[in-house]
Design an enzyme around this catalytic site. Structure first.
Site, PDB file in Angstrom:
ATOM      1  N   GLU A  87     -56.014 -56.287  15.037  1.00 36.54           N
ATOM      2  CA  GLU A  87     -54.854 -55.442  14.788  1.00 36.54           C
ATOM      3  C   GLU A  87     -54.527 -54.599  16.013  1.00 36.54           C
ATOM      4  OE1 GLU A  87     -54.939 -54.706  10.027  1.00 36.54           O
ATOM      5  OE2 GLU A  87     -56.322 -53.479  11.161  1.00 36.54           O
ATOM      6  N   CYS A 121     -57.433 -44.204  13.422  1.00 29.98           N
ATOM      7  CA  CYS A 121     -58.744 -44.418  14.054  1.00 29.98           C
ATOM      8  C   CYS A 121     -59.775 -44.852  13.032  1.00 29.98           C
ATOM      9  CB  CYS A 121     -59.260 -43.114  14.645  1.00 29.98           C
ATOM     10  SG  CYS A 121     -58.348 -42.551  16.033  1.00 29.98           S
TER      11      CYS A 121
HETATM   12  N1  SAH Z   1     -65.505 -48.504  20.169  1.00 33.21           N
HETATM   13  C1  SAH Z   1     -64.742 -47.513  20.844  1.00 33.21           C
HETATM   14  C2  SAH Z   1     -63.243 -47.582  20.599  1.00 33.21           C
HETATM   15  C3  SAH Z   1     -62.740 -47.770  19.177  1.00 33.21           C
HETATM   16  S1  SAH Z   1     -62.701 -46.466  18.035  1.00 33.21           S
HETATM   17  C4  SAH Z   1     -65.262 -46.142  20.512  1.00 33.21           C
HETATM   18  O1  SAH Z   1     -66.037 -46.016  19.580  1.00 33.21           O
HETATM   19  O2  SAH Z   1     -64.944 -45.201  21.220  1.00 33.21           O
HETATM   20  C5  SAH Z   1     -61.614 -45.218  18.523  1.00 33.21           C
HETATM   21  C6  SAH Z   1     -62.073 -43.847  18.010  1.00 33.21           C
HETATM   22  O3  SAH Z   1     -61.958 -43.714  16.566  1.00 33.21           O
HETATM   23  C7  SAH Z   1     -63.536 -43.582  18.311  1.00 33.21           C
HETATM   24  O4  SAH Z   1     -63.669 -42.282  18.810  1.00 33.21           O
HETATM   25  C8  SAH Z   1     -64.176 -43.712  16.957  1.00 33.21           C
HETATM   26  O5  SAH Z   1     -65.412 -43.091  16.886  1.00 33.21           O
HETATM   27  C9  SAH Z   1     -63.128 -43.107  16.063  1.00 33.21           C
HETATM   28  N2  SAH Z   1     -63.296 -43.425  14.641  1.00 33.21           N
HETATM   29  C10 SAH Z   1     -63.906 -44.492  14.099  1.00 33.21           C
HETATM   30  N3  SAH Z   1     -63.880 -44.418  12.747  1.00 33.21           N
HETATM   31  C11 SAH Z   1     -63.203 -43.303  12.439  1.00 33.21           C
HETATM   32  C12 SAH Z   1     -62.817 -42.710  11.199  1.00 33.21           C
HETATM   33  N4  SAH Z   1     -63.121 -43.256  10.030  1.00 33.21           N
HETATM   34  N5  SAH Z   1     -62.122 -41.550  11.256  1.00 33.21           N
HETATM   35  C13 SAH Z   1     -61.808 -40.993  12.447  1.00 33.21           C
HETATM   36  N6  SAH Z   1     -62.139 -41.502  13.627  1.00 33.21           N
HETATM   37  C14 SAH Z   1     -62.833 -42.654  13.640  1.00 33.21           C
END
Ligand code: SAH
Length: 381
Positions: free
Chosen positions: A118, A373
């Site tokens: 996505e 996110c």
């Molecule tokens: N793998 C990378 C990029 C993808 S996630 C990373 O972890 O940085 C992008 C951001 O969204 C990251 O900071 C991640 O921790 C956050 N994220 C993941 N799940 C989330 C959720 N349920 N609520 C809010 N942020 C979340």
């Protein structure tokens, strides 16, 4: 505790539990996978005049055109062979969901081998951000992230990453996004996947985004954000690339005990090591890094953790090398966790700012379409 691989081992040979099954068939090689010399060579290998590659690049990156019929400056009989050599179909859209009056759009894509990914386009008054995926699935297994629950299917190619941005650019140029014709100004690697675990394709994609037209999209490196769980050797490598992208470190806890649970790779590279690598990135590139922190009610949002986070970050000095981006936790299927109470969030911000750490709370877009996110699961239903 998990038994992590030795530091010297390349990230892409992490054990199967994080790497998932491999698929044999590679994505077709696309113009966006190649440098301008490689494009020329590919065109020549197809028995066509090499200099035509530049013209096709101009159509793809500058005119946002990919249909042979629209390449009217190319001789009719060369259009199809040139596009088959350089612009194979990489992905097909399955559906697009909209929110915020059409200014947030999440698209589900099917890749050539059936893998689903996505991407999300977010239009703001003064910018358009494309949130792209770098892997189908993710091997990092963070328990609060929907993508992490399904494991990794495969790495994406540079072409597949860039094409997500280009489809956004084409929709904007065609005026399909409310607000009139526009351009993509920012790209964030915050979709599915861990970009630093697919380092070379991500770097090739970053080069295509920032290469000058017609070799690339000509975006500013500052407008590109690479977000990582903290794969320290790759963060160090990124600092040496000479492409000053914005680095975001997904920290989520200032202490190893909790971070081991929230971001399992922490058992390999600790809070101290990840923050040190982030600081070092800021020092080398002169770019302020962003610390991402999902606010999870009663898990990581206590006042003492805000103080500890402030202390951890300011221990590297207060020369403006860092800011904290708090993300109210987005709901994911089956998760027992929820977003922090507003008063706890406010107190968290207050304590960080009292220690001199600039802090913002992210405006979360696309929750209602599972496009925010951590919500990208590429589910077809
Ligand atoms: N793998 C990378 C990029 C993808 S996630 C990373 O972890 O940085 C992008 C951001 O969204 C990251 O900071 C991640 O921790 C956050 N994220 C993941 N799940 C989330 C959720 N349920 N609520 C809010 N942020 C979340």
């Amino acid at each position: 505790m998990r038994d992590w691989v030795a530091m010297s081992e390349p990230i892409n040979t992490l054990p199967l539990v994080f790497d998932g099954p491999r698929r044999a068939k590679k994505p077709p090689r696309h113009l966006a996978d190649m440098t301008s010399d490689e494009r020329k060579a590919a065109v020549e290998a197809a028995g066509l005049p090499g200099y035509r590659a530049k013209q096709v690049s101009h159509h793809y990156f500058s005119r946002l055109v990919e249909e042979p019929g629209d390449m009217t400056d190319l001789p009719l009989e060369l259009r199809k062979p040139l596009t088959s050599a350089l612009l194979p179909t990489l992905m097909t859209p399955l559906h697009t969901l909209e929110a915020d009056g059409g200014t947030t759009r999440k698209t589900l894509w099917k890749l050539h081998d059936g893998a689903l990914i996505e991407s999300v386009l977010m239009r703001y008054p003064s910018r358009v951000t494309m949130c792209v995926s770098s892997q189908a699935g993710c091997g990092m297994a963070c328990p609060f992230c929907a993508t992490g629950q399904g494991g990794l299917q495969r790495n994406m190619s540079a072409g597949e990453i860039v094409e997500q941005v280009l489809t956004g650019s084409r929709s904007l140029a065609r005026g399909e996004v409310p607000g009139g014709p526009g351009r993509v100004s920012n790209v964030v690697f915050m979709g599915m996947g861990e970009p630093m675990a697919n380092y070379s394709a991500v770097m090739d994609a970053v080069r295509r985004l920032t290469d000058r037209a017609p070799d690339g999209l000509g975006m500013s490196a500052r407008g590109v954000t690479v977000s990582t769980v903290g794969l320290v050797p790759r963060m160090r490598q990124l600092a040496e690339e000479g492409i000053p992208v914005t680095l975001a470190l997904s920290l989520h806890a200032p202490d190893d005990e909790l971070r081991n649970e929230l971001v399992p790779i922490n058992t390999r590279w600790s809070v101290g090591e990840a923050v040190e690598a982030a600081w070092s990135y800021a020092r080398v590139t002169k770019r302020r890094v962003s610390i991402e922190y999902a606010m999870i009610k009663d898990i990581n949002d206590q006042a003492w953790r805000a103080d500890l986070l402030g202390d951890v970050l300011t221990s590297y000095g207060d020369w403006g090398w860092v800011h904290v981006n708090l993300i109210p936790l987005n709901p994911t299927p089956g998760s027992k966790w929820t977003a922090s109470r507003p008063e706890d969030e406010r107190e968290f911000v207050r304590r960080l700012e009292a220690k001199g750490v600039p802090t913002t709370v992210r405006d979360t877009r696309g929750r209602e379409i599972d496009g925010a996110c951590g919500q990208l699961a590429a589910a077809t239903v």
